[in-house]
Design an enzyme around this catalytic site. Sequence first.
Site, PDB file in Angstrom:
ATOM      1  CE1 TYR A   1      62.712  99.372 101.420  1.00 19.47           C
ATOM      2  CE2 TYR A   1      61.761 101.015 102.883  1.00 19.47           C
ATOM      3  CZ  TYR A   1      61.605  99.988 101.981  1.00 19.47           C
ATOM      4  OH  TYR A   1      60.348  99.566 101.646  1.00 19.47           O
TER       5      TYR A   1
ATOM      6  CG  LEU B   1      59.483  93.173 104.861  1.00 13.43           C
ATOM      7  CD1 LEU B   1      60.940  93.048 104.443  1.00 13.43           C
ATOM      8  CD2 LEU B   1      59.118  94.629 105.046  1.00 13.43           C
TER       9      LEU B   1
ATOM     10  CE  LYS C   1      61.102  98.252 105.211  1.00 15.93           C
ATOM     11  NZ  LYS C   1      59.950  98.139 104.327  1.00 15.93           N
TER      12      LYS C   1
ATOM     13  CD  GLU D   1      55.028  91.706 101.037  1.00 15.76           C
ATOM     14  OE1 GLU D   1      55.095  92.056 102.225  1.00 15.76           O
ATOM     15  OE2 GLU D   1      56.034  91.547 100.317  1.00 15.76           O
TER      16      GLU D   1
HETATM   17  N1  PDD Z   1      56.928  99.296 104.194  1.00 22.12           N
HETATM   18  N2  PDD Z   1      55.505  94.550 103.175  1.00 22.12           N
HETATM   19  C1  PDD Z   1      56.124  95.459 102.410  1.00 22.12           C
HETATM   20  C2  PDD Z   1      56.346  95.170 100.976  1.00 22.12           C
HETATM   21  C3  PDD Z   1      56.564  96.680 102.980  1.00 22.12           C
HETATM   22  O1  PDD Z   1      57.198  97.585 102.215  1.00 22.12           O
HETATM   23  C4  PDD Z   1      56.308  96.935 104.360  1.00 22.12           C
HETATM   24  C5  PDD Z   1      56.755  98.201 105.032  1.00 22.12           C
HETATM   25  C6  PDD Z   1      55.639  95.951 105.111  1.00 22.12           C
HETATM   26  C7  PDD Z   1      55.364  96.127 106.585  1.00 22.12           C
HETATM   27  O2  PDD Z   1      56.554  95.990 107.330  1.00 22.12           O
HETATM   28  P1  PDD Z   1      56.731  96.701 108.750  1.00 22.12           P
HETATM   29  O3  PDD Z   1      55.600  96.273 109.612  1.00 22.12           O
HETATM   30  O4  PDD Z   1      58.020  96.155 109.241  1.00 22.12           O
HETATM   31  O5  PDD Z   1      56.739  98.162 108.491  1.00 22.12           O
HETATM   32  C8  PDD Z   1      55.268  94.772 104.481  1.00 22.12           C
HETATM   33  C9  PDD Z   1      57.565 100.495 104.660  1.00 22.12           C
HETATM   34  C10 PDD Z   1      56.871 101.139 105.801  1.00 22.12           C
HETATM   35  C11 PDD Z   1      57.777 101.448 103.482  1.00 22.12           C
HETATM   36  O6  PDD Z   1      58.289 100.953 102.474  1.00 22.12           O
HETATM   37  O7  PDD Z   1      57.466 102.636 103.561  1.00 22.12           O
END
Ligand code: PDD
Length: 277
Positions: free
Chosen positions: A31, A201, A145, A177
């Site tokens: 996703y 991620l 993801k 993270e």
């Molecule tokens: N989450 N780490 C994890 C585990 C995440 O699920 C996310 C993003 C990030 C940040 O990634 P980015 O900058 O590409 O959004 C880091 C999304 C927003 C979610 O699951 O809702």
Amino acid sequence: DYVIVNGEYIKRSEAKVDIEDRGYQFGDGVYEVIRVYNGKMFTASEHLERLIESGKKIGMEIPYTVSELKQLLVELITKNQLVLGTLYMQVTRGTSPRNHAFPAADVRPNLVVYSKEVGRPIENMQQGVKVILNEDIRWLLCDIKSLNLLGNLMAKQKAVEAGCFEAIQHRDGIVTEGSLSNISIIKDGKVITHPADNLILNGITRQKVLGICRNNDIPFAETTFTLEDLKNADEIFLSGTTVEVTPIIEIEGKKVGAGTVGPLTKKLQILFEGEIE
Ligand code: PDD
């Protein structure tokens, strides 16, 4: 509102998922969440490229190119008259009788996209947030993801039950993270964040912030840091599509630095805001 199901725009109330969709049954899919500011997608190409990469990493060919996906999303934003919000998109390995083994090649992945109106996280960005620490019990392919988010959900729930915004995960004493965001510490003017390997991620926001550091002569390093380093940090911030650049002001009841939003975090917030059209 309209949603996209396999390339078609339909009313949300008419969208259906088969009970043997592999995403529904196994979490077998990937996703993305893309931010929309002023009716325009933010870092769309980066997100869509990562979506296709995530698919590849689980042996799934997503049957759309980045530009085809972009066109689909732009049209959805227009149809839904979305100005400020997010797009959620997921691709599962398709619908097929339950079987752990992947289905035959003629089973097409299922794409679903919907939009949501969401404001910017102004309060958290201005005031900072509290976090807990939590052992990282997730699998070893966190760079994908994946729809499988149970480890992240359990971490986030623990944070919520403790009255906190995020759970900072750590593996063997190394900070990885958050449950839905990346984390960086600042020590002596230098931004430090976990390397983009299989344990985190590689956030698009994380990459954006590092780019901002590079362009503004702010020292940074993609190196691991320990729980001890976290406790001794001058400033700490989260980054992510939904959190943007959010300062952490307290870890399990202990103040970070002065317990207020630090100057370099503030500067990064302003520079990040400058990237938004
Ligand atoms: N989450 N780490 C994890 C585990 C995440 O699920 C996310 C993003 C990030 C940040 O990634 P980015 O900058 O590409 O959004 C880091 C999304 C927003 C979610 O699951 O809702």
